[in-house]
Design a protein around this motif. Structure first.
Motif, PDB file in Angstrom:
ATOM      1  N   ASN A 151       0.841  -1.188   0.000  1.00  0.00           N
ATOM      2  CA  ASN A 151       0.000   0.000   0.000  1.00  0.00           C
ATOM      3  C   ASN A 151       0.881   1.244   0.000  1.00  0.00           C
ATOM      4  OD1 ASN A 151       0.895   0.319   2.674  1.00  0.00           O
ATOM      5  ND2 ASN A 151      -0.937  -0.660   3.522  1.00  0.00           N
ATOM      6  N   GLU A 152       0.302   2.392   0.279  1.00  0.00           N
ATOM      7  CA  GLU A 152       1.070   3.633   0.173  1.00  0.00           C
ATOM      8  C   GLU A 152       2.191   3.715   1.215  1.00  0.00           C
ATOM      9  OE1 GLU A 152      -2.356   4.102   2.926  1.00  0.00           O
ATOM     10  OE2 GLU A 152      -2.112   3.397   0.857  1.00  0.00           O
ATOM     11  N   TYR A 172      -6.869  -5.315   6.537  1.00  0.00           N
ATOM     12  CA  TYR A 172      -7.864  -5.210   5.466  1.00  0.00           C
ATOM     13  C   TYR A 172      -9.010  -6.168   5.767  1.00  0.00           C
ATOM     14  CZ  TYR A 172      -4.583  -2.457   2.777  1.00  0.00           C
ATOM     15  OH  TYR A 172      -3.742  -1.454   2.361  1.00  0.00           O
ATOM     16  N   ASP A 198      -7.243  -6.977  -0.691  1.00  0.00           N
ATOM     17  CA  ASP A 198      -5.916  -6.419  -0.892  1.00  0.00           C
ATOM     18  C   ASP A 198      -4.786  -7.322  -0.426  1.00  0.00           C
ATOM     19  OD1 ASP A 198      -6.470  -3.572  -1.901  1.00  0.00           O
ATOM     20  OD2 ASP A 198      -7.794  -3.733  -0.178  1.00  0.00           O
TER      21      ASP A 198
END
Length: 626
Positions: A151-152, A172, A198
């Motif tokens: 992810n980011e 998630y 995810d």
């Protein structure tokens, strides 16, 4: 053997994140009670839980190599001694006798290509400080787990999915709708997907690489390829005997006690007989149920007696079964609705009281052609000569015939293309059944869509080998090996599978269809190869049971109310039509059709949802107080 947690951050790791990462490591303490270790710098965290098997004193992890590499490794490298000797002959020096130092040294010499040299079961992470690169990998068959999320904030990797739920940046809970459709078909979610949108699984025979400031990349280093080759039967049998003897010998490497699971069939009998050559006092373990026809204990004891080995057995009651199920599903990470997971959990718990390493026969059916369903291409061969328009008419007519009518299934299967007919050993809900049970059914998520890529890659093979290829890419990785790893590691017991070895597969991949399926006999050449090696033959001809579980009977009687209450109390109404689910239970109870596998698939999802989505885990809270 172990478990690890890794985070490769896109920015400097904060103090708050460090504690969450440690929580991710703590939650998998069952995978490694021997040692707890971690490495951390500005961008990388490596957390490790170790179950010591080899080089008990010096194999600590994370392992530092020449101030250049940090390595964590889960599994066993069975050819590590020969690799180590080769490296020593080339001038490399070693400080330990551990596998992890061999991995680090090989990587320093060969880079990413080193993984092709490994023979074993493994997942690993290498942090190359000089190159600012993280490299991870998984063994060719997917024996050891490898979950990841990017992810980011960065790339998270863990041996078990439950670790992600301990960190707010990697938690998630959004369910992947296509994965749920596939779960209802297969009774598990085929890799590389999981039921969570995810979270992904690194596929067997793949590596994952991430450089600082860039997204991860995935490459394949090993693929399953069959190469049926006509040849001398005697020469092939000799090759099978030699390669399995070698594989079992390598799988016996350990500085802690080793034992074997033993059922009544050929797979575990061969492994046990070969293991006895290296350990004459080898212990064997068997599980069963009180219900008649649902136990292999008598057969296993007979085999153990003839081999001159001790057999330790356990019988499970339906009360134990139901009481432990939530904890079992928590250990499983994802919903896997294979009832055989439950007896495996209990026999692993019993074996762990005596040993740390256990041998098993998993993989033999996929490698040597052992499933009864592999007879199907031969039994349906007559339909090869039926024109397409006639098949369509026959199938349409068969659909009007009542369920249970003799010949109905045979015609329907014969008139259905393999890509739609065969999805592996479990085919629970058909596409046309899903709209009734699923609240959000999408007609584009079909069985054909799930299977197209696999069948495209299997195109060169004959029908039986196609089925094997399907099972390698679905059933083996998504069901057999998931439950094998999670149910044994739940008790810090390392399971080893000598049939799932690169050299064993190389030999078996050359077998022709009639050397796998010969008349009514499955695993034909494997059976022939060991008739002269074993002092008795009865185990070789017994029908495979494979941890049979009496859920069909229990759901009609002892577990009827239990099942109905699970459905009523569930908060998964967004996904499952509870009225339809309860009707299935009621219809199963009344008969005449067996709906137990459909019911079980729903029940496992609902319990999983309660644990991983609703966060109801009283069994863990109780355990932590003890």
């Amino acid at each position: 053997m172990c478990g690890f947690v890794t985070f490769f951050s896109n920015s400097s790791i904060s103090e708050e994140s460090k504690e969450s990462l440690r929580d991710m490591r703590r939650i998998i303490k069952h995978r490694g009670p021997t040692q707890d270790g971690e490495y951390m710098d500005d961008h990388v965290y490596l957390g490790f839980k170790r179950l010591s098997i080899l080089d008990l004193a010096n194999g600590l992890q994370p392992f530092s190599y020449k101030d250049e590499l940090e390595v964590v490794f889960n599994g066993e490298i069975y050819n590590y001694i020969s690799l180590r000797n080769e490296l020593i002959n080339e001038g490399y020096e070693f400080k330990t006798k551990s596998e992890v130092e061999v991995i680090a040294t090989l990587y320093s010499k060969l880079g990413d290509k080193f993984v092709e040299k490994l023979r074993g079961m493994f997942s690993f992470i290498i942090w190359d400080r000089k190159k600012n690169t993280l490299l991870g990998g998984r063994d060719p068959f997917g024996i050891k787990p490898f979950y990841y999320i990017e992810n980011e904030t960065g790339l998270y990797i863990a041996s078990e999915l439950k670790s992600f739920h301990m960190n707010p940046d990697s938690t998630y809970t959004e369910i992947d709708e296509e994965a749920l459709h596939n779960y209802l078909t297969f009774q598990f979610v085929p890799e590389p997907n999981t039921l969570l949108k995810d979270v992904k699984v690194l596929k067997p025979g793949h590596i994952i690489k991430k450089e600082l400031g860039k997204k991860h990349e995935i490459d394949c280093y090993y693929t399953i390829k069959f190469n049926p080759t006509p040849g001398s039967k005697d020469e092939k049998m000799e090759e099978i005997r030699k390669v399995l003897e070698d594989s079992v010998a390598l799988h016996m490497q350990s500085e802690v006690p080793v034992a074997s699971f033993l059922s009544g069939g050929i797979d575990s009998t061969v492994v046990t007989a070969l293991a006895k050559k290296h350990m004459p006092d080898l212990k064997t373990f068997t599980i069963g149920f009180e219900r008649k026809g649902y136990s292999e204990i008598d057969l296993a004891k007979e085999s153990a007696d003839k081999l001159g080995l001790e057999n330790i057995s356990k019988i499970i009651s339906h009360e134990e079964f139901a009481n432990e199920l939530p904890k079992i599903i928590w250990h499983m990470d994802e919903p896997v609705a294979d009832p055989a997971a439950i007896p495996l959990y209990f026999i692993a718990k019993e074996a762990a009281k005596h040993v740390t390493v256990i041998l098993s026969g998993e993989g033999a059916d996929e490698v040597f052609g052992g499933y009864t369903i592999y007879h199907e291409p031969n039994s349906l061969k007559m339909f090869d000569y039926v024109p397409g328009f006639m098949k369509k008419a026959l199938k349409s007519g068969a659909s009007l015939v009542p369920q249970g009518t003799k010949g109905k299934s045979f015609i329907e299967r014969g008139c259905t293309p393999m890509v739609e007919r065969y999805v592996g050993n479990a085919k629970i809900f058909l596409d046309n059944e899903k709209p009734e049970i699923l609240k959000k059914c999408n007609s584009k998520y079909t069985i054909r869509k799930a299977m197209t890529d696999i069948y495209d890659r299997a195109e060169p093979y004959d029908p039986i080998t196609k089925m094997q290829f399907v099972d390698f890419n679905t059933w083996l990785t998504g069901d057999i090996l998931v439950k094998a790893d999670r149910m044994t590691m739940a008790h810090a017991l390392e399971l080893r599978v000598p049939f799932l070895d690169k050299e064993v597969f190389r030999v078996a991949s050359k077998l022709t269809p009639d050397e796998k399926i010969n008349g009514h006999v499955t695993k034909y050449l494997l059976r022939e190869s060991f008739k002269s090696e074993l002092p008795f033959l009865t185990a070789l001809d017994r029908k495979k049971l494979g941890y049979p579980v009496p859920i069909r009977l229990w759901l009609k009687d002892e577990l009827y109310d239990w099942a109905m209450n699970i459905i009523k109390d569930s908060n998964a109404d967004e996904y499952i039509n509870k009225e339809v689910a309860m009707k299935l239970v009621e219809d199963h109870r009344k008969g005449p059709f067996d709906l137990s596998r459909k019911i079980w698939t729903i029940l496992i999802f609902l319990i999983w949802h309660k644990i991983y989505i609703e966060k109801v885990t009283p069994f863990l809270e109780l355990e932590n107080k003890q």
